[in-house]
Design an enzyme around this catalytic site. Structure first.
Site, PDB file in Angstrom:
ATOM      1  N   ALA A   1      -1.838  22.874 -21.457  1.00  0.00           N
ATOM      2  CA  ALA A   1      -1.461  24.470 -21.814  1.00  0.00           C
ATOM      3  C   ALA A   1      -1.782  25.465 -20.610  1.00  0.00           C
ATOM      4  O   ALA A   1      -1.125  26.597 -20.486  1.00  0.00           O
ATOM      5  CB  ALA A   1      -2.218  24.929 -23.057  1.00  0.00           C
ATOM      6  N   GLN A   2      -3.050  25.516 -20.234  1.00  0.00           N
ATOM      7  CA  GLN A   2      -3.369  26.321 -19.168  1.00  0.00           C
ATOM      8  C   GLN A   2      -2.529  26.644 -18.033  1.00  0.00           C
ATOM      9  O   GLN A   2      -2.028  27.762 -17.815  1.00  0.00           O
ATOM     10  CB  GLN A   2      -5.076  26.071 -18.568  1.00  0.00           C
ATOM     11  CG  GLN A   2      -5.960  26.549 -19.748  1.00  0.00           C
ATOM     12  CD  GLN A   2      -6.055  27.705 -20.156  1.00  0.00           C
ATOM     13  OE1 GLN A   2      -5.765  28.855 -19.197  1.00  0.00           O
ATOM     14  NE2 GLN A   2      -6.264  28.279 -21.166  1.00  0.00           N
TER      15      GLN A   2
ATOM     16  N   ASP B   1       5.521  21.807 -19.082  1.00  0.00           N
ATOM     17  CA  ASP B   1       5.329  20.490 -18.894  1.00  0.00           C
ATOM     18  C   ASP B   1       6.487  19.953 -17.960  1.00  0.00           C
ATOM     19  O   ASP B   1       6.773  18.632 -17.432  1.00  0.00           O
ATOM     20  CB  ASP B   1       5.240  19.811 -20.222  1.00  0.00           C
ATOM     21  CG  ASP B   1       3.973  19.853 -20.935  1.00  0.00           C
ATOM     22  OD1 ASP B   1       3.029  20.622 -20.139  1.00  0.00           O
ATOM     23  OD2 ASP B   1       3.524  19.816 -21.988  1.00  0.00           O
TER      24      ASP B   1
ATOM     25  N   GLY C   1       7.339  27.548 -26.027  1.00  0.00           N
ATOM     26  CA  GLY C   1       5.785  26.875 -25.691  1.00  0.00           C
ATOM     27  C   GLY C   1       5.051  27.857 -25.158  1.00  0.00           C
ATOM     28  O   GLY C   1       5.342  29.063 -24.880  1.00  0.00           O
TER      29      GLY C   1
ATOM     30  N   GLU D   1      -8.503  12.318 -28.748  1.00  0.00           N
ATOM     31  CA  GLU D   1      -8.571  13.217 -29.852  1.00  0.00           C
ATOM     32  C   GLU D   1      -7.888  12.399 -31.168  1.00  0.00           C
ATOM     33  O   GLU D   1      -8.523  12.522 -32.245  1.00  0.00           O
ATOM     34  CB  GLU D   1      -7.823  14.449 -29.503  1.00  0.00           C
ATOM     35  CG  GLU D   1      -8.652  15.137 -28.574  1.00  0.00           C
ATOM     36  CD  GLU D   1      -7.981  16.320 -28.097  1.00  0.00           C
ATOM     37  OE1 GLU D   1      -8.567  17.666 -27.570  1.00  0.00           O
ATOM     38  OE2 GLU D   1      -6.657  16.556 -28.028  1.00  0.00           O
TER      39      GLU D   1
END
Lengths: 430, 430
Positions: free
Chosen positions: A331-332, A316, A31, A186
């Protein structure tokens, strides 16, 4: 014991290096965190082996667009061996981690292979947290993997086909999204847009009034971690898109066709998306490593797993902290943690001390739909609407392009994204 | 009995027409033949209902490229509802035909729905013919559907990953293709190219010498229906691509890991593709219609099923004749048969006589690999090599574009096709 077990018998690539005393780094998970660690380590004096259960990497932030037929599966997934072509010294092994034996610096895969390491980076990501709610795991869909997203898309269009053929039974075209965080917002926004488009172009016999998108959120607002104004904007935009937002509503139990809320409200549903919480995959609890909130692996400030000298956890799956705060599962931070772990390994290999991870928060974003997003940037800048949407788009394109490093994805993606207005292209599975 | 059952209760689209006495045409199968019938009938005075078990149409001639990772699944499949947008009077129903009751002009779907018709066109295509060879159906892959192609692709790359991880056991990287017709030649040629590319870019540890592509053909040449020179050219080109062509070899039995040839030769294999014969799907024999060679439905010269006034069979499932010759099971005849059936229905509805189908053979083509194909065109023109390959490419692009009617496919396809040289992009299933 056969030692080192790092090389598999047929692997002649990079043979000369493997016979040197380079340190061996094994990274589990391709990932953001794992790939970012590779970017940091690939040209240093290490033999790096990447292990993932899939042979492709997934761009998770856009999975909800696959689920809602805005993008095709191939647009958000990249073969790992293709990604690694630019790193000739990094090798790949498709497999699943099942065991770590820290005493002998060994991991074991599901097929029984044992692989030795000098440094181990665990970056195998997260999955849903159902908080023990009855029926949630059985009947809801979460969107963490490409397969999840394809399954949701298939389910959506099976429901549409069913309704077109047999008429609309109670709730059959009701999309329920549980969780009003970025993912839920979203997904709800994209579902509403999908319904509008699909009904307009392909299922003209189904009245829009019989299709419902419902967002269930426990708290009194959506996008709780965002500034008040952004959270209100998001709520307004969702409602403008005919998403029924139910705030202050807690799921009590889920049955095959009904969501039961606390207080007695019942929602018959056709598709149920679970976006209410992030948890650790089952693997995390079988490795004998310390776990914290939500099953995340407890790490020291330098991202090494508590009580382990040479095992890092990033992304994560890690309960990473920056200062005193738990770093969010996004993600960051994953990218930054992967890089940090890589840099610490470079230090350790030179007998230098490690340093504490510090998260540089550049801001957070969420998109509600086309031309509608919220962005809360570093420095107190809040964006909404078209501008935030463009920022979201550009940011994701840049990240996607950085990972894929090929123009093809950009073209493909832009093309699909722009032409989506013509209606979703949907291929159902078998 | 509820009659007419043609409309489902929720279907309000085209309501006004359905209450008129337009004749009802039901078409089963959204392949070349079915879609071509629709093109002929959509603007005439009919209510047309298309039924298919999938909600997408597949461009079968390019499926082998999906199987060999040259194209993505979405490049060769098109949502039927998207295709039908340009025909507002044609409706679609996802479902599987299970029964025809010709006495009452009714068909029944797998979900129990009964649908009335005035004219019925059967165009549900073909599947493999295993000629009763033991183990063939169980252990080989055929490539008739998108799922088949994806399955083959997954299998190929699982074998590569397995070999990269565990070493190459006997036959694990041996691709056996049974059948030296166009499909077999295309599949063998594309597999050989895939191996070359995959080893060069992604599986550099696997020596090319351990990867074998074997084409097994019963007759003494490949591409039997082509002119001698073309057939020889194809053989040469296959061998130049390191395909081991075994002519005059008959499969006796297939076991999970070995192909047994008559005469005692045994070939251990990793992947086995069956391209040796076309047969009728099981459905064909349950409908109570007359069947001929290979299970194909027997039709009169006008393409009506023998002894049935208002049932047509077209495409691969029909034993259509032109003059005295059985028409081959290819895209071109399917397109022409679909159109012919449509025209006959227009005639019948006006009490005009039907006419006999006559196949206009414009030529046949097969591609061996990049820049290598054979084309045997009407008028005695034989092409090979680059020119034939370009002809093949242009023809398929034109046909693909005609079906999809959208530039996006062309761009996508060209892009993938051109960039394939960089190596296959492979996403495995879950």
């Amino acid at each position: 014991m056969n030692w080192p077990l790092f090389r598999t018998k047929d692997d002649t690539r990079g043979l000369e290096e493997l016979n040197t005393d380079r340190k061996k780094v094994v990274i589990v998970g391709a990932g953001f965190a794992g790939l970012s660690a590779i970017e940091t380590l690939h040209d240093k004096n290490f033999d790096v082996l990447l292990i993932d259960r899939h042979n492709f990497a997934t761009f998770q932030p856009l999975l909800y667009q696959v689920a809602t037929a805005g993008l095709n599966p191939g647009d958000v997934s990249f073969p790992i061996r293709t990604l690694l072509r630019k790193y000739p010294k990094v090798r790949f092994r498709q497999g699943e981690l099942v065991k770590i034996t820290p005493e002998s610096n060994l991991i074991e895969l599901e097929d029984g292979s044992r692989i030795g390491y000098d440094y181990l980076i665990l970056a195998f990501g997260a999955t849903s947290n159902y908080f023990g709610i009855k029926g949630a795991a059985e009947y809801s869909h979460a969107i963490y993997t490409l397969d999840d997203a394809i399954e949701v898309r298939n389910r959506i269009f099976h429901q549409f086909e069913k309704a077109a053929a047999h008429g609309i039974s109670d709730g059959c075209l009701t999309f329920v999204v549980v969780g009003g965080g970025a993912t839920g917002v979203e997904m709800a926004g994209a579902s509403a847009e999908l319904c509008d488009r699909a009904l307009r172009t392909d299922y003209t016999s189904i009245p829009r009034s019989l299709v419902r998108v419902i967002l269930v959120e426990q708290r009194s607002k959506v996008l709780e971690v965002f500034d008040e104004a952004l959270s209100e904007y998001a709520l307004e935009e969702l409602r403008r898109r005919k998403v029924e937002v139910m705030l202050g509503s807690t799921v009590d139990e889920i049955t095959p066709d009904t969501v039961h809320l606390k207080g007695g409200v019942e929602i018959p549903y056709g598709i149920l998306i679970w976006a209410a919480g992030v948890g650790a995959p089952p693997l995390a609890s079988t490795l004998g490593l310390p776990q914290g909130r939500g099953g995340r692996i407890v790490v020291n400030p330098d991202l090494r797993v508590a009580d382990h000298e040479n095992i890092f956890a990033v992304g994560d799956i890690a309960a990473a902290t920056s200062g005193d705060e738990l770093v969010p599962q996004l993600a960051q931070p994953a990218l930054q943690e992967g890089r940090h772990a890589g840099l610490q390994i470079i230090n350790l290999a030179q007998d230098l001390p490690t340093s504490a991870f510090s998260y540089k928060d550049r801001g957070i974003m969420a998109t509600i739909g086309r031309r509608a997003a919220v962005a809360q940037l570093k420095g107190g800048i809040d964006l909404t609407g078209w501008l935030a949407w463009m920022a979201w788009l550009v940011l994701h394109l840049i990240t996607l392009l950085g990972v894929r490093n090929k123009l093809s994805v950009l073209i493909n993606w832009l093309w699909h994204y722009v032409s989506w207005g013509k209606g979703p292209r949907v291929i159902l599975g078998g």
